[in-house]
Design an enzyme around this catalytic site. Structure first.
Site, PDB file in Angstrom:
ATOM      1  N   CYS A   1       0.765  -1.077  -0.017  1.00  0.00           N
ATOM      2  CA  CYS A   1      -0.115   0.033  -0.019  1.00  0.00           C
ATOM      3  C   CYS A   1       0.698   1.316   0.083  1.00  0.00           C
ATOM      4  O   CYS A   1       0.568   2.138  -0.294  1.00  0.00           O
ATOM      5  CB  CYS A   1      -0.925   0.066   1.193  1.00  0.00           C
TER       6      CYS A   1
ATOM      7  N   HIS B   1      -3.676   7.301   3.147  1.00  0.00           N
ATOM      8  CA  HIS B   1      -3.951   5.825   2.511  1.00  0.00           C
ATOM      9  C   HIS B   1      -5.646   5.505   2.980  1.00  0.00           C
ATOM     10  O   HIS B   1      -5.868   5.922   3.932  1.00  0.00           O
ATOM     11  CB  HIS B   1      -3.209   5.147   3.197  1.00  0.00           C
TER      12      HIS B   1
ATOM     13  N   ASN C   1      -9.921  -0.013  -0.439  1.00  0.00           N
ATOM     14  CA  ASN C   1      -8.296   0.186  -0.203  1.00  0.00           C
ATOM     15  C   ASN C   1      -7.754  -0.345  -1.610  1.00  0.00           C
ATOM     16  O   ASN C   1      -8.153  -1.599  -2.008  1.00  0.00           O
ATOM     17  CB  ASN C   1      -8.068  -0.798   0.888  1.00  0.00           C
TER      18      ASN C   1
HETATM   19  O1  UT7 Z   1      -3.253  -0.903   3.840  1.00  0.00           O
HETATM   20  C1  UT7 Z   1      -3.106  -1.278   5.184  1.00  0.00           C
HETATM   21  C2  UT7 Z   1      -3.811  -2.666   5.223  1.00  0.00           C
HETATM   22  N1  UT7 Z   1      -5.133  -2.456   5.931  1.00  0.00           N
HETATM   23  C3  UT7 Z   1      -5.585  -1.840   6.874  1.00  0.00           C
HETATM   24  O2  UT7 Z   1      -5.196  -0.979   7.182  1.00  0.00           O
HETATM   25  C4  UT7 Z   1      -6.626  -2.328   7.554  1.00  0.00           C
HETATM   26  C5  UT7 Z   1      -6.376  -2.402   9.210  1.00  0.00           C
HETATM   27  N2  UT7 Z   1      -7.507  -3.023   9.918  1.00  0.00           N
HETATM   28  C6  UT7 Z   1      -8.920  -2.690   9.636  1.00  0.00           C
HETATM   29  O3  UT7 Z   1      -9.298  -1.922   8.986  1.00  0.00           O
HETATM   30  C7  UT7 Z   1      -9.830  -3.395  10.809  1.00  0.00           C
HETATM   31  O4  UT7 Z   1      -9.162  -4.208  11.586  1.00  0.00           O
HETATM   32  C8  UT7 Z   1     -10.792  -4.325  10.040  1.00  0.00           C
HETATM   33  C9  UT7 Z   1     -11.795  -3.687   9.342  1.00  0.00           C
HETATM   34  C10 UT7 Z   1     -10.080  -5.309   9.296  1.00  0.00           C
HETATM   35  C11 UT7 Z   1     -11.629  -5.010  11.194  1.00  0.00           C
HETATM   36  O5  UT7 Z   1     -12.424  -4.212  11.876  1.00  0.00           O
HETATM   37  P1  UT7 Z   1     -12.092  -4.663  13.530  1.00  0.00           P
HETATM   38  O6  UT7 Z   1     -12.902  -3.481  14.332  1.00  0.00           O
HETATM   39  O7  UT7 Z   1     -10.732  -4.831  14.124  1.00  0.00           O
HETATM   40  O8  UT7 Z   1     -12.976  -5.816  13.722  1.00  0.00           O
HETATM   41  P2  UT7 Z   1     -12.148  -7.372  14.244  1.00  0.00           P
HETATM   42  O9  UT7 Z   1     -11.398  -7.712  13.180  1.00  0.00           O
HETATM   43  O10 UT7 Z   1     -12.188  -7.284  15.687  1.00  0.00           O
HETATM   44  O11 UT7 Z   1     -13.618  -8.040  14.410  1.00  0.00           O
HETATM   45  C12 UT7 Z   1     -14.691  -7.822  15.231  1.00  0.00           C
HETATM   46  C13 UT7 Z   1     -15.963  -8.947  14.734  1.00  0.00           C
HETATM   47  C14 UT7 Z   1     -15.199 -10.095  14.842  1.00  0.00           C
HETATM   48  O12 UT7 Z   1     -16.549 -11.052  15.263  1.00  0.00           O
HETATM   49  P3  UT7 Z   1     -16.300 -11.407  16.949  1.00  0.00           P
HETATM   50  O13 UT7 Z   1     -15.030 -12.395  17.032  1.00  0.00           O
HETATM   51  O14 UT7 Z   1     -16.299 -10.376  17.754  1.00  0.00           O
HETATM   52  O15 UT7 Z   1     -17.567 -12.366  17.170  1.00  0.00           O
HETATM   53  C15 UT7 Z   1     -15.319 -10.696  13.324  1.00  0.00           C
HETATM   54  O16 UT7 Z   1     -15.377 -11.890  13.092  1.00  0.00           O
HETATM   55  O17 UT7 Z   1     -16.425  -8.679  13.549  1.00  0.00           O
HETATM   56  C16 UT7 Z   1     -16.350  -9.869  12.702  1.00  0.00           C
HETATM   57  N3  UT7 Z   1     -16.184  -9.266  11.359  1.00  0.00           N
HETATM   58  C17 UT7 Z   1     -17.182  -9.277  10.384  1.00  0.00           C
HETATM   59  N4  UT7 Z   1     -18.671  -9.014  10.733  1.00  0.00           N
HETATM   60  C18 UT7 Z   1     -19.321  -8.596   9.643  1.00  0.00           C
HETATM   61  C19 UT7 Z   1     -15.169  -9.336  10.781  1.00  0.00           C
HETATM   62  N5  UT7 Z   1     -15.329  -8.984   9.433  1.00  0.00           N
HETATM   63  C20 UT7 Z   1     -16.650  -8.739   9.368  1.00  0.00           C
HETATM   64  C21 UT7 Z   1     -17.434  -8.598   8.200  1.00  0.00           C
HETATM   65  N6  UT7 Z   1     -18.926  -8.363   8.471  1.00  0.00           N
HETATM   66  N7  UT7 Z   1     -17.182  -8.234   6.842  1.00  0.00           N
END
Ligand code: UT7
Length: 333
Positions: free
Chosen positions: A120, A260, A290
């Site tokens: 990225c 970004h 992204n």
């Molecule tokens: O360019 C650089 C690369 N990328 C980034 O900078 C991305 C950086 N990270 C992020 O943007 C965030 O961490 C994410 C958007 C990827 C995830 O958000 P989060 O608030 O950190 O969520 P999480 O991974 O902690 O997941 C929370 C919950 C989980 O369920 P449980 O375990 O609490 O029951 C996940 O399974 O949300 C669930 N979850 C979803 N639910 C519905 C994860 N993805 C999804 C989804 N839809 N698409």
């Protein structure tokens, strides 16, 4: 040593262009593919839709379309280009480079063309490299492209990643010209202690794309989102400050900050720690998600076309990605 007249010249961005594939994939479309909702994606990321390339389109096809627009904007013909850098994590093939395919499609007889892999942060790394190559010479006109077909390496069964990414390409034409405007500073860094929190572990020489690797989807993006999130905020804030320091400017001098576009919450966390009012921070991730290396240059092009970058404006670009890699640039328009 440079002559005093050299010291007054800067590498300038003299044209930009974008190509985005026509196909729009909305959050509602994704609800039909994986266990997700528009509400989750919108509140956790800010993304509403993203573009997906046609299966026959390779990364260089997207790149060439963006390049044509940037050259048109710069009012230059392709023959003027003697340096092509394509920042991409999704090249057409292992070799030749995607940049060579761009060179071929543009009909440029002789140039220096190569790909740059910094995920990225790729466009910022390319900007840093091109700035130095144009300053040192003998190159006169650089075409920098950030282009990605991330849909090819997306696991469409993994809801934690497939909602985040999109395909697209952005291009910039750079020349060193007399005057005080141009790229005032670039700052890029890598920290390889976290190579495994954002990677495509299979499909390369480490784990070739055997049937088993493909069945396990190791040839797709794997990410520990929370860890990446924290580091992205921290590193992008430090990159903005470092690039401003190198340019002898302050965050309050910025007319526009182009971060970004991975997650709106990352951008909001950055906004709290820099002295740049929210309306001066560019956001377009709701439309494209992204696009990795394409993100910052597509955003800069869009900001220019929307009239948000005026003559004399000080603009900063900042990015963070796999590697880990991060970087920022300060440009006086
Ligand atoms: O360019 C650089 C690369 N990328 C980034 O900078 C991305 C950086 N990270 C992020 O943007 C965030 O961490 C994410 C958007 C990827 C995830 O958000 P989060 O608030 O950190 O969520 P999480 O991974 O902690 O997941 C929370 C919950 C989980 O369920 P449980 O375990 O609490 O029951 C996940 O399974 O949300 C669930 N979850 C979803 N639910 C519905 C994860 N993805 C999804 C989804 N839809 N698409």
């Amino acid at each position: 040593m440079r002559s005093p007249s050299h010291a007054k010249a800067h590498v300038q961005v003299i044209g930009t262009g974008t190509y985005l594939p026509d196909r729009v994939l909305t959050n509602y479309d994704l609800e039909k593919l994986v266990d997700t909702t528009d509400a989750w994606i919108t509140t956790r990321t800010g993304i509403k839709e993203r573009r997906v390339a046609d299966k026959h389109q390779a990364t260089s096809d997207l790149a060439v379309k963006a390049a044509h627009k940037a050259l048109q904007d710069a009012k230059l013909s392709a023959e003027a280009v003697d340096l092509i850098i394509v920042a991409t994590a999704t090249p057409d093939m292992f070799f030749p480079s995607t940049a060579c395919f761009v060179q071929k499609a543009l009909g440029i007889k002789e140039a220096v063309s190569f790909d740059l892999s910094a995920a990225c942060s790729g466009f910022l790394f390319a900007l840093d490299a091109a700035r130095r190559m144009l300053e040192e010479g003998p190159y006169k006109t650089a075409l920098l492209i950030g282009a990605e077909k991330l849909s090819m390496i997306t696991n469409w069964e993994d809801r934690s990643t497939c909602v985040l990414f999109g395909d697209g390409a952005g291009a910039a034409v750079l020349q060193r010209r007399p005057g005080s405007k141009g790229v005032l500073s670039t700052y890029v860094r890598s920290d390889a202690t976290h190579t495994d929190i954002l990677w495509v572990p299979g499909g390369g020489s480490r784990a070739p794309a055997t049937a088993e690797v493909v069945a396990k989807k190791l040839n797709t993006i794997h990410m520990e989102g929370k860890e990446v999130f924290k580091l992205a905020v921290h590193k992008m804030i430090s990159a903005i400050h470092e690039a401003l320091r190198l340019a002898h400017k302050k965050d309050t001098d910025l007319a526009l900050l182009i971060p970004h576009q991975a997650n709106l919450r990352i951008i909001e966390a950055i906004a709290k720690r820099v002295h740049v009012p929210r309306e001066r921070i560019f956001v377009n991730l709701q439309k494209y998600g992204n696009m990795s290396a394409a993100t910052t240059i597509v955003a800069l092009d869009e900001a220019r076309r929307e009239g948000r970058v005026r003559e004399g404006d000080l603009v900063a670009l900042v990015a963070f990605g796999a590697g880990l890699t991060w970087g920022a640039a300060v440009i006086q328009f």
